[in-house]
Design an enzyme around this catalytic site. Structure first.
Site, PDB file in Angstrom:
ATOM      1  N   GLN A 149       0.528  -1.102   0.374  1.00 35.54           N
ATOM      2  CA  GLN A 149       0.262   0.023  -0.029  1.00 35.54           C
ATOM      3  C   GLN A 149       0.914   1.635   0.073  1.00 35.54           C
ATOM      4  OE1 GLN A 149      -2.263   1.178   2.654  1.00 35.54           O
ATOM      5  NE2 GLN A 149      -3.845   1.157   2.449  1.00 35.54           N
ATOM      6  N   GLU A 202      -9.784  -2.481   5.033  1.00 34.62           N
ATOM      7  CA  GLU A 202      -8.480  -2.741   6.148  1.00 34.62           C
ATOM      8  C   GLU A 202      -8.652  -2.820   7.234  1.00 34.62           C
ATOM      9  OE1 GLU A 202      -5.563   0.612   5.343  1.00 34.62           O
ATOM     10  OE2 GLU A 202      -3.568  -0.096   6.816  1.00 34.62           O
TER      11      GLU A 202
HETATM   12  C1  LIG Z   1       3.757  -0.906  11.247  1.00 33.37           C
HETATM   13  C2  LIG Z   1       3.624  -0.383  10.546  1.00 33.37           C
HETATM   14  C3  LIG Z   1       2.884  -0.282   8.909  1.00 33.37           C
HETATM   15  C4  LIG Z   1       2.612   0.616   8.218  1.00 33.37           C
HETATM   16  N1  LIG Z   1       2.293   0.084   6.598  1.00 33.37           N
HETATM   17  C5  LIG Z   1       1.656   1.207   6.192  1.00 33.37           C
HETATM   18  C6  LIG Z   1       1.733   0.976   4.493  1.00 33.37           C
HETATM   19  O1  LIG Z   1       1.998  -0.801   4.253  1.00 33.37           O
HETATM   20  N2  LIG Z   1       1.275   1.916   3.104  1.00 33.37           N
HETATM   21  C7  LIG Z   1       1.222   2.784   4.260  1.00 33.37           C
HETATM   22  O2  LIG Z   1       0.714   3.713   3.338  1.00 33.37           O
HETATM   23  N3  LIG Z   1       1.209   3.652   5.431  1.00 33.37           N
HETATM   24  C8  LIG Z   1       1.827   2.027   5.946  1.00 33.37           C
HETATM   25  N4  LIG Z   1       2.181   2.835   7.380  1.00 33.37           N
HETATM   26  C9  LIG Z   1       1.955   4.536   7.609  1.00 33.37           C
HETATM   27  C10 LIG Z   1       0.609   4.697   8.874  1.00 33.37           C
HETATM   28  O3  LIG Z   1      -0.631   4.492   8.010  1.00 33.37           O
HETATM   29  C11 LIG Z   1       1.339   5.978   9.215  1.00 33.37           C
HETATM   30  O4  LIG Z   1       2.180   6.081  10.486  1.00 33.37           O
HETATM   31  C12 LIG Z   1      -0.208   6.870  10.135  1.00 33.37           C
HETATM   32  O5  LIG Z   1      -1.101   7.263   9.503  1.00 33.37           O
HETATM   33  C13 LIG Z   1      -0.125   8.076  11.073  1.00 33.37           C
HETATM   34  O6  LIG Z   1       0.860   9.043  10.152  1.00 33.37           O
HETATM   35  P1  LIG Z   1       2.340   9.166  10.808  1.00 33.37           P
HETATM   36  O7  LIG Z   1       3.115   8.339  10.728  1.00 33.37           O
HETATM   37  O8  LIG Z   1       2.724  10.252   9.138  1.00 33.37           O
HETATM   38  O9  LIG Z   1       1.942  10.450  11.650  1.00 33.37           O
HETATM   39  P2  LIG Z   1       1.022  11.876  12.201  1.00 33.37           P
HETATM   40  O10 LIG Z   1       0.050  12.050  11.367  1.00 33.37           O
HETATM   41  O11 LIG Z   1       2.250  12.693  11.389  1.00 33.37           O
HETATM   42  O12 LIG Z   1       1.120  11.498  13.345  1.00 33.37           O
HETATM   43  C14 LIG Z   1       2.032  11.868  14.360  1.00 33.37           C
HETATM   44  C15 LIG Z   1       1.428  11.862  15.752  1.00 33.37           C
HETATM   45  O13 LIG Z   1       0.409  12.861  16.041  1.00 33.37           O
HETATM   46  C16 LIG Z   1      -1.015  12.533  15.864  1.00 33.37           C
HETATM   47  N5  LIG Z   1      -1.670  13.056  15.557  1.00 33.37           N
HETATM   48  C17 LIG Z   1      -1.805  13.133  14.268  1.00 33.37           C
HETATM   49  N6  LIG Z   1      -3.110  13.761  13.818  1.00 33.37           N
HETATM   50  C18 LIG Z   1      -3.861  13.867  14.856  1.00 33.37           C
HETATM   51  C19 LIG Z   1      -5.517  14.620  15.585  1.00 33.37           C
HETATM   52  N7  LIG Z   1      -6.107  15.511  14.585  1.00 33.37           N
HETATM   53  N8  LIG Z   1      -5.448  14.149  16.356  1.00 33.37           N
HETATM   54  C20 LIG Z   1      -4.784  14.102  17.309  1.00 33.37           C
HETATM   55  N9  LIG Z   1      -3.429  13.873  17.393  1.00 33.37           N
HETATM   56  C21 LIG Z   1      -3.031  13.634  16.567  1.00 33.37           C
HETATM   57  C22 LIG Z   1      -0.503  11.153  15.919  1.00 33.37           C
HETATM   58  O14 LIG Z   1      -1.706  10.394  16.528  1.00 33.37           O
HETATM   59  C23 LIG Z   1       0.578  11.345  16.313  1.00 33.37           C
HETATM   60  O15 LIG Z   1       0.724  10.843  17.693  1.00 33.37           O
HETATM   61  C24 LIG Z   1       2.177   1.728   8.584  1.00 33.37           C
HETATM   62  C25 LIG Z   1       2.137   2.444  10.088  1.00 33.37           C
HETATM   63  C26 LIG Z   1       3.024   1.349  10.768  1.00 33.37           C
HETATM   64  C27 LIG Z   1       3.558   1.379  12.088  1.00 33.37           C
END
Ligand SMILES: Cc1cc2nc3c(=O)[nH]c(=O)nc-3n(C[C@H](O)[C@H](O)[C@H](O)COP(=O)(O)OP(=O)(O)OC[C@H]3O[C@@H](n4cnc5c(N)ncnc54)[C@H](O)[C@@H]3O)c2cc1C
Length: 389
Positions: free
Chosen positions: A129, A247
């Site tokens: 993905q 998902e």
């Molecule tokens: C094991 C694993 C597998 C993954 N596999 C895939 C994959 O195959 N393909 C893919 O596309 N993605 C994948 N991801 C990514 C995943 O979708 C993102 O990590 C997730 O959506 C969070 O985005 P970010 O890491 O950019 O964190 P951010 O969105 O930057 O968040 C950082 C922090 O801020 C908090 N936060 C953000 N917005 C808000 C809000 N509105 N209110 C309160 N708190 C908030 C979050 O909870 C977090 O603690 C994977 C992640 C993991 C951990």
């Protein structure tokens, strides 16, 4: 004694359970999966093929697309028996079976369906993905990766991140901005990306558990046929929401049942240690008992949700409640396992290393598939009607 983690069902379903139990007992691979790499891919694809040959591939897929066409109760029975048989995580097949395939079934053209669906079921193609970007995770609509039209192709340039199995996949469900001046949810397209197309550079990222389970993916003028767009150019947000709904569907029941088994095994170890004259430390018994009650409560919530869903009454926020509860409970349980194991559980080799690895691995579950904060926002805003924060 009745198994509290087993659904009570009618005779016809019990016959199905017997059949599945017998097949799994005879066919679940006896060796554990190899470490991440081409060997893991071969293992996962062979296991998928074995399920296909026996008629058990795609338990939630309609029969007309080669799936099992099972109702919700029989899907649950499959997952219960799958966990009971200690069958492996489906790994490289996860995205294809659990959300790319179902998205294609819901949104793709006949040509796209006929090319891809059987290949996924037969374990001939692995999917990944490509949604998240360095600047777009929780706020997916802020994604900026561009696809520029050039004749009958889209030319893709930019970066994705956290792409699970990106290094082992053949195809990717890729979300890009195809209307240059568009904002937020508008002007996005969901396109099938061939991971071997020229211009793609996949760089694995090692997680804190030491596993290169996800990747950064760089795209330098990658040319994809417009015929690969699913659901129409500019309709990517709608298609992506369909992907996310799959998902978070019944595929996740297996993880809950694995957690339940883990808690049962911890209780058994505690009982055996007590019988051997090594009683548990103060407070441990109560914590294991609480965890055992919590996994049962979680599964009861899941059964209630599925039952309502089968009657067309599922509320939109129940899946978020269960996901949030599961992810935080899993972290509590892995921490408890470390504390029960004491200093030995932090060893770097042998059986105890698995406890430390499971603990480190559990940090990811409150991030992937929507972070715990995002799940709370959904429950608060959509479930309780609270104002947006
Ligand atoms: C094991 C694993 C597998 C993954 N596999 C895939 C994959 O195959 N393909 C893919 O596309 N993605 C994948 N991801 C990514 C995943 O979708 C993102 O990590 C997730 O959506 C969070 O985005 P970010 O890491 O950019 O964190 P951010 O969105 O930057 O968040 C950082 C922090 O801020 C908090 N936060 C953000 N917005 C808000 C809000 N509105 N209110 C309160 N708190 C908030 C979050 O909870 C977090 O603690 C994977 C992640 C993991 C951990």
């Amino acid at each position: 004694m009745e198994d509290p983690m087993q659904l009570t069902t009618v005779r016809q379903d019990e016959e199905f359970r017997e059949r599945v139990r017998t097949w799994l007992a005879e066919h679940v691979p006896s060796e554990p999966p190899p470490p991440h790499g081409p060997g893991l891919r071969a293992f996962d694809m062979a296991w998928q093929r074995a399920q296909y040959d026996a008629g058990y591939a795609g338990v939630s897929w309609p029969a007309e697309y080669g799936g099992c066409g099972l109702g919700l109760v029989q899907q649950l029975i499959w997952f219960e028996e799958y966990a009971r048989a200690h069958a492996p995580d489906i790994g490289c097949s996860f995205v294809g079976i659990n959300h790319a395939g179902p998205t294609l079934i819901a949104e793709a053209s006949d040509a796209q369906k006929s090319y891809h669906l059987r290949r996924i079921l037969r374990g001939e193609s692995a999917w990944c993905q490509g949604f998240s970007e360095p600047g777009a995770g929780s706020d997916l609509a802020s994604l900026s990766m561009r696809g520029v039209m050039d004749g009958d192709e889209l030319v893709i340039t930019g970066q994705k991140i956290w792409t699970s199995f990106g290094d082992l996949a053949d195809f990717q469900e890729l979300l890009v901005r195809t209307e240059p001046s568009s904002q937020r949810h508008h002007g996005l397209s969901w396109i099938i990306c061939d991971m071997r197309a020229p211009g793609i550079d996949v760089r694995p990222i090692r997680s804190m558990a030491g596993v290169p389970e996800f990747c950064e993916v760089f795209y330098d003028e990658v040319r994809l046929p417009l015929a690969n767009v699913v659901g129409g150019l500019g309709n990517g947000w709608k298609v992506a929401m369909s992907t996310l709904s799959f998902e978070r569907g019944t595929g996740f029941v297996r993880e809950q049942l694995e957690l339940a088994r883990h808690v049962t095994e911890m209780a058994e170890r505690m009982r055996a240690a007590g019988q051997a004259g090594r009683p548990a430390a103060d407070g441990m018994l109560a914590r294991v008992a609480t965890a055992a009650a919590e996994v049962r409560a979680m599964y009861a919530m899941t059964l209630a949700m599925i039952s309502r869903s089968a009657r067309g009454q599922a509320g939109g926020t129940e899946a978020s409640m269960i996901r949030l509860y599961y992810s935080e409970l899993r972290q509590r349980v892995e921490r408890l396992a470390i504390e029960m194991g004491g200093a030995d559980a932090l060893a770097l080799a042998g059986e105890p290393a698995a406890i430390a690895a499971a603990y480190l691995d559990s940090f990811k579950v409150t991030i992937g598939a929507g972070t715990k904060d995002i799940q709370r926002n959904i429950i608060g805003e959509r479930g309780l009607g609270l104002p947006k924060s």
